[in-house]
Design an enzyme around this catalytic site. Structure first.
Site, PDB file in Angstrom:
ATOM      1  N   ASN A  47      -8.155 -23.082  11.071  1.00  0.00           N
ATOM      2  CA  ASN A  47      -7.274 -22.031  11.575  1.00  0.00           C
ATOM      3  C   ASN A  47      -5.889 -22.155  10.953  1.00  0.00           C
ATOM      4  O   ASN A  47      -5.381 -23.259  10.729  1.00  0.00           O
ATOM      5  CB  ASN A  47      -7.219 -21.998  13.110  1.00  0.00           C
ATOM      6  CG  ASN A  47      -6.881 -23.312  13.764  1.00  0.00           C
ATOM      7  OD1 ASN A  47      -7.156 -24.375  13.232  1.00  0.00           O
ATOM      8  ND2 ASN A  47      -6.267 -23.240  14.931  1.00  0.00           N
ATOM      9  N   ALA A  51       3.990 -17.620  12.576  1.00  0.00           N
ATOM     10  CA  ALA A  51       5.083 -17.417  13.525  1.00  0.00           C
ATOM     11  C   ALA A  51       5.003 -16.024  14.155  1.00  0.00           C
ATOM     12  O   ALA A  51       5.409 -15.839  15.306  1.00  0.00           O
ATOM     13  CB  ALA A  51       6.422 -17.607  12.815  1.00  0.00           C
ATOM     14  N   TYR A  53       2.583 -14.280  15.741  1.00  0.00           N
ATOM     15  CA  TYR A  53       1.315 -14.793  16.280  1.00  0.00           C
ATOM     16  C   TYR A  53       0.037 -14.028  15.890  1.00  0.00           C
ATOM     17  O   TYR A  53      -0.957 -14.649  15.538  1.00  0.00           O
ATOM     18  CB  TYR A  53       1.383 -14.886  17.806  1.00  0.00           C
ATOM     19  CG  TYR A  53       2.323 -15.941  18.346  1.00  0.00           C
ATOM     20  CD1 TYR A  53       3.013 -16.813  17.505  1.00  0.00           C
ATOM     21  CD2 TYR A  53       2.520 -16.072  19.719  1.00  0.00           C
ATOM     22  CE1 TYR A  53       3.875 -17.770  18.011  1.00  0.00           C
ATOM     23  CE2 TYR A  53       3.377 -17.030  20.228  1.00  0.00           C
ATOM     24  CZ  TYR A  53       4.055 -17.883  19.372  1.00  0.00           C
ATOM     25  OH  TYR A  53       4.900 -18.832  19.872  1.00  0.00           O
ATOM     26  N   GLU A  60     -13.239 -19.852  11.327  1.00  0.00           N
ATOM     27  CA  GLU A  60     -14.468 -19.206  10.846  1.00  0.00           C
ATOM     28  C   GLU A  60     -14.135 -18.162   9.780  1.00  0.00           C
ATOM     29  O   GLU A  60     -14.861 -18.023   8.784  1.00  0.00           O
ATOM     30  CB  GLU A  60     -15.204 -18.531  12.007  1.00  0.00           C
ATOM     31  CG  GLU A  60     -15.697 -19.485  13.083  1.00  0.00           C
ATOM     32  CD  GLU A  60     -14.677 -19.742  14.184  1.00  0.00           C
ATOM     33  OE1 GLU A  60     -13.452 -19.705  13.902  1.00  0.00           O
ATOM     34  OE2 GLU A  60     -15.100 -19.980  15.318  1.00  0.00           O
TER      35      GLU A  60
HETATM   36  N1  THU Z   1      -9.527 -20.424  16.963  1.00  0.00           N
HETATM   37  C1  THU Z   1     -10.364 -20.500  15.877  1.00  0.00           C
HETATM   38  O1  THU Z   1      -9.945 -20.917  14.790  1.00  0.00           O
HETATM   39  N2  THU Z   1     -11.652 -20.109  16.036  1.00  0.00           N
HETATM   40  C2  THU Z   1     -12.165 -19.630  17.202  1.00  0.00           C
HETATM   41  O2  THU Z   1     -13.288 -19.125  17.217  1.00  0.00           O
HETATM   42  C3  THU Z   1     -11.399 -19.744  18.438  1.00  0.00           C
HETATM   43  C4  THU Z   1      -9.942 -19.944  18.261  1.00  0.00           C
HETATM   44  C5  THU Z   1      -8.121 -20.796  16.787  1.00  0.00           C
HETATM   45  C6  THU Z   1      -7.188 -19.625  16.783  1.00  0.00           C
HETATM   46  C7  THU Z   1      -5.895 -20.274  17.192  1.00  0.00           C
HETATM   47  O3  THU Z   1      -5.242 -20.766  16.029  1.00  0.00           O
HETATM   48  C8  THU Z   1      -6.306 -21.438  18.055  1.00  0.00           C
HETATM   49  O4  THU Z   1      -7.694 -21.638  17.818  1.00  0.00           O
HETATM   50  C9  THU Z   1      -6.082 -21.223  19.543  1.00  0.00           C
HETATM   51  O5  THU Z   1      -6.629 -20.031  19.959  1.00  0.00           O
END
Ligand code: THU
Length: 139
Positions: A47, A51, A53, A60
């Site tokens: 992920n 900033a 958001y 993924e």
């Molecule tokens: N996040 C992911 O990378 N994949 C997901 O399927 C769920 C959430 C990340 C997004 C964000 O950077 C952090 O987790 C908190 O939501």
């Protein structure tokens, strides 16, 4: 059977390795994803928050982009790991948007593999995570 187990272990290892490179200073929740393509190649993503958001991207999405950039067009399996940056992994199911992103390149039988803090693996077919999905076949 052993080969399947080894392949799954390799997928989780790739997801865990890339997870530590997440850019997640706002949520402090680090996620790593690994996708297995039709040629047996593994592509990874983490992920990347922003900033501003809503501009952040999920692990993924990064892994899928890497697959497409490498020429992969079919997802056979996905492994996702996540948790607080300095803490234990927790079960991290893909968000709804990511399920749909996976669906673009995967059928209902593609496996989504998750693991919890104790290392226990849950494997679900995409069709169970995203029932009655809309996909490329509709267009
Ligand atoms: N996040 C992911 O990378 N994949 C997901 O399927 C769920 C959430 C990340 C997004 C964000 O950077 C952090 O987790 C908190 O939501």
């Amino acid at each position: 059977m052993t080969n399947e187990r080894e392949a799954l272990a390799a997928l989780f290892e790739a997801a865990a390795d890339v997870r530590v490179r997440a850019h997640a200073p706002y949520s402090n929740f680090f996620v790593g994803a690994a996708v297995l393509d039709e040629e047996g190649r593994i592509h990874v993503g983490c992920n990347v928050e922003n900033a501003a958001y809503p501009e952040g991207t999920c692990a993924e999405a990064g892994a899928i982009s890497a697959m497409v950039a490498a020429g992969g067009r079919r997802i056979l399996a996905v492994a996702v790991v996540g948790g607080p940056a300095d803490g234990e992994e927790i079960l991290c199911p893909p968000c709804g948007g990511c399920r749909q992103k996976i669906r673009e390149f995967a059928g209902e039988t593609a496996s989504i593999h998750l693991r919890d803090a104790a290392g226990a693996v849950s494997s679900l077919p995409l069709g169970e995570m995203l029932p009655l999905s809309f996909g490329p076949g509709h267009l």
